[in-house]
Every structure is written in C-alpha cells, then in structure tokens.
Design an enzyme around this catalytic site. Structure first.
Site, PDB file in Angstrom:
ATOM      1  N   ASP A 113       0.878  -1.182   0.000  1.00  0.00           N
ATOM      2  CA  ASP A 113       0.000   0.000   0.000  1.00  0.00           C
ATOM      3  C   ASP A 113       0.907   1.221   0.000  1.00  0.00           C
ATOM      4  O   ASP A 113       2.125   1.111   0.206  1.00  0.00           O
ATOM      5  CB  ASP A 113      -0.893  -0.002   1.250  1.00  0.00           C
ATOM      6  N   SER A 114       0.298   2.384  -0.171  1.00  0.00           N
ATOM      7  CA  SER A 114       1.060   3.629  -0.110  1.00  0.00           C
ATOM      8  C   SER A 114       1.551   3.904   1.315  1.00  0.00           C
ATOM      9  O   SER A 114       2.453   4.707   1.507  1.00  0.00           O
ATOM     10  CB  SER A 114       0.183   4.780  -0.590  1.00  0.00           C
ATOM     11  N   GLU A 128      -5.839   8.848   9.790  1.00  0.00           N
ATOM     12  CA  GLU A 128      -4.435   8.776  10.247  1.00  0.00           C
ATOM     13  C   GLU A 128      -4.244   9.474  11.581  1.00  0.00           C
ATOM     14  O   GLU A 128      -3.418   9.066  12.393  1.00  0.00           O
ATOM     15  CB  GLU A 128      -3.512   9.387   9.187  1.00  0.00           C
ATOM     16  N   CYS A 186     -11.602   2.971  -0.153  1.00  0.00           N
ATOM     17  CA  CYS A 186     -10.279   3.471   0.243  1.00  0.00           C
ATOM     18  C   CYS A 186      -9.898   2.732   1.519  1.00  0.00           C
ATOM     19  O   CYS A 186     -10.737   2.506   2.397  1.00  0.00           O
ATOM     20  CB  CYS A 186     -10.344   4.974   0.502  1.00  0.00           C
ATOM     21  N   HIS A 191      -8.443   3.534   4.108  1.00  0.00           N
ATOM     22  CA  HIS A 191      -8.568   4.222   5.392  1.00  0.00           C
ATOM     23  C   HIS A 191     -10.012   4.268   5.913  1.00  0.00           C
ATOM     24  O   HIS A 191     -10.221   4.451   7.098  1.00  0.00           O
ATOM     25  CB  HIS A 191      -8.086   5.666   5.271  1.00  0.00           C
ATOM     26  N   CYS A 210      -4.328  -1.299  -1.877  1.00  0.00           N
ATOM     27  CA  CYS A 210      -4.510   0.143  -2.016  1.00  0.00           C
ATOM     28  C   CYS A 210      -5.503   0.327  -3.152  1.00  0.00           C
ATOM     29  O   CYS A 210      -5.295  -0.198  -4.247  1.00  0.00           O
ATOM     30  CB  CYS A 210      -3.169   0.784  -2.374  1.00  0.00           C
TER      31      CYS A 210
END
Ligand code: DGL
Length: 272
Positions: free
Chosen positions: A13-14, A157, A189, A191, A76
């Site tokens: 993932d990023s 985050e 996504c 997140h 991702c």
C-alpha cells in the site's frame, strides 16, 4: 526461488492504509505468512497521476517478488484502480486488487441496484469501481454514484474517528448519497473502514456499508485454495513489515489500523 505453499503473501500500500486489508487477511487466513510494504516515503497515492502510481506500484511489486511471495495483494484502492493491468502483466505470480472484490461484494448486497462509491480522487477519477460494477452487474444493471472524500484519509491517520469534526466532514461528503437513495455504499479506500461508525451514523441504517478489505481477503483465500497454495498446517506464520520512510509513525499509526502490535518495521530504499 520458485514460490510454493510455504511462501508468504505479499501486500503493498502507499502507507498504513493497507493494514486494514492485512488485518482481514490475517483473520481469514491465520496460517499464512505475510510481507507488508508501506510506501510511506511516497504516500499519498490518492492525489497523484495514474502514471506515477503505476511506476511506484511496479517498484513495490518487484521488491516483494524478490523476497519470494506466492501472491501479490494490492492493498490500495488507488493502485488497484490504475496499476492492476500493468502489475498483472509484469508479475509471474497472481495479483489481487481490492476493486473487483469490493464491487462484487456490493452487487451481492444491494437490494435496489443503487450503489455509492467513495474513495480518493485518483480512484474515483479512474472510473475503475464504476466500470467494474457495471460489468459485473450485466443486464441487471446498477446505478452508481461516486464521490472522492479526500479528508477522510488524514482524519483516519490522526485517529480522529468520532465526534463533531469527522461527523461534519462525513455529512458534507455523504449527504448526496442519503438524498440520492443509495442503498449500498462501497468504502473504496483503505482508510475508510476506520471511519465506519461515523459513516454508518451519517448515511443511516438503511445503507449497507461494504468493506473491500474483507471481500479481498475472501478472494485471496479462494485463490490460494484453488491453486493448492494454502500454507500447510503446523508451522507458525511470520509477518514482516517494510517501509520506505522512517518506521516510527508507521508503527504507531499502523497498530491502530491493524488492531495488533507491530513489533518492528524495516526501512528500505526503493529509489534505485
Ligand atoms: N491507500 C490509499 C487508497 O486506498 C489511500 C491513501 C493514499 O492516498 O495513498 O486509495
């Protein structure tokens, strides 16, 4: 080294987001070893061009491949949306992205064929979910409403998951889904599963939330079984973490995403 059933699953993932996918993999496939790469030096991918994200994704894949993975999971949404064909063409192992499993799970859940998709600007702009949903729905058809929700990433985050700030942001982004009669919403996504509670509160109980992470882990489990690549019982699995920036923040934030301790993460340089 030819990968076999003992080889680990590679996940990239990023940054920390893909740990929501790793969490589902670890819970559905507890006997499997994993190598996770978070490209924390180059995060975010969601606001970058498809060309750049594809270049980064190929580097990430090459790094994991060198370490003998048996399958690559692109954990991702942005990379899955723009780089999956290039990855599948370049790699000698199966490649699983999060878009197709998420889209198919949404079609299984929708009652009225009205599906919403939220994701990063890159994912939504690519039209990948929209195309996948329409192709998989076939003649039955599906109405898709998609929207980028970029502020959800920093909120997740920061661990800002409840209260007035995320609620206000969610109302602003999701109002049109509530008014538009969407009955199923894809959290497109990595997140967004962390913000599931506030999203559910804002869209109401009539809207089913689909988490691509769970659906992706199911696809990986099916694929390993089909190809005889499930890890044999009786060996303790290992889990290694690699990052491209200093590991401290990854470990701290990542533990929230993964829901378990990350004992250490090794910093690597992919700019060669
Ligand atoms: N992992 C990304 C995704 O799922 C979100 C974070 C980023 O923009 O890099 O699209």
């Amino acid at each position: 080294m030819r990968p076999d059933s003992h080889s680990p699953i590679g996940v990239f993932d990023s940054g920390v987001g893909g740990l929501t996918v790793l969490k589902s993999l670890m819970s559905q496939l507890p006997g499997e070893s994993t190598l996770y790469l978070g490209d924390t030096a180059r995060v975010p991918y969601g606001t970058k061009s498809g060309e750049v994200v594809t270049r980064y994704s190929l580097k990430n894949a090459a790094f994991l491949l060198e370490r003998g993975i048996k399958v690559l999971v692109v954990a991702c949404n942005t990379a899955s949306a723009v780089a999956l064909p290039a990855l599948a063409a370049a790699l000698p192992v199966p490649v699983v992205g999060v878009i197709a499993p998420g889209a198919r799970a949404a079609l299984r859940r929708t009652r009225g064929g009205q599906v919403g998709v939220i994701g990063t600007p890159g994912t939504i702009r690519s039209g990948a979910y929209q195309r996948e949903l329409e192709a998989a729905a076939g003649p039955a058809g599906v109405r898709v409403k998609a929207r980028a929700c970029p502020l959800f990433v920093p909120l997740a985050e920061e661990g800002w998951l409840t209260g007035d700030v995320p609620r206000l942001v969610a109302r602003e982004y999701l109002g049109e889904f509530v008014r538009g009669g969407v009955d199923t919403l894809v959290l497109g996504c990595t997140h967004y599963p962390l913000l599931k509670d506030i999203i559910a509160e804002v869209v109401g109980p009539q809207v089913v939330l689909v988490d691509s992470a769970e659906a992706t882990a199911e696809v990986v489990a099916g694929l390993l079984e089909e190809r005889g690549l499930l890890a044999p019982a009786g060996r303790a699995p290992f889990h290694h973490f690699f990052v491209t920036d200093v590991p401290e923040r990854f470990v701290e934030v990542g533990e929230r995403f993964l829901g378990r301790r990350i004992p250490s993460a090794e910093q690597v340089d992919l700019t060669f």
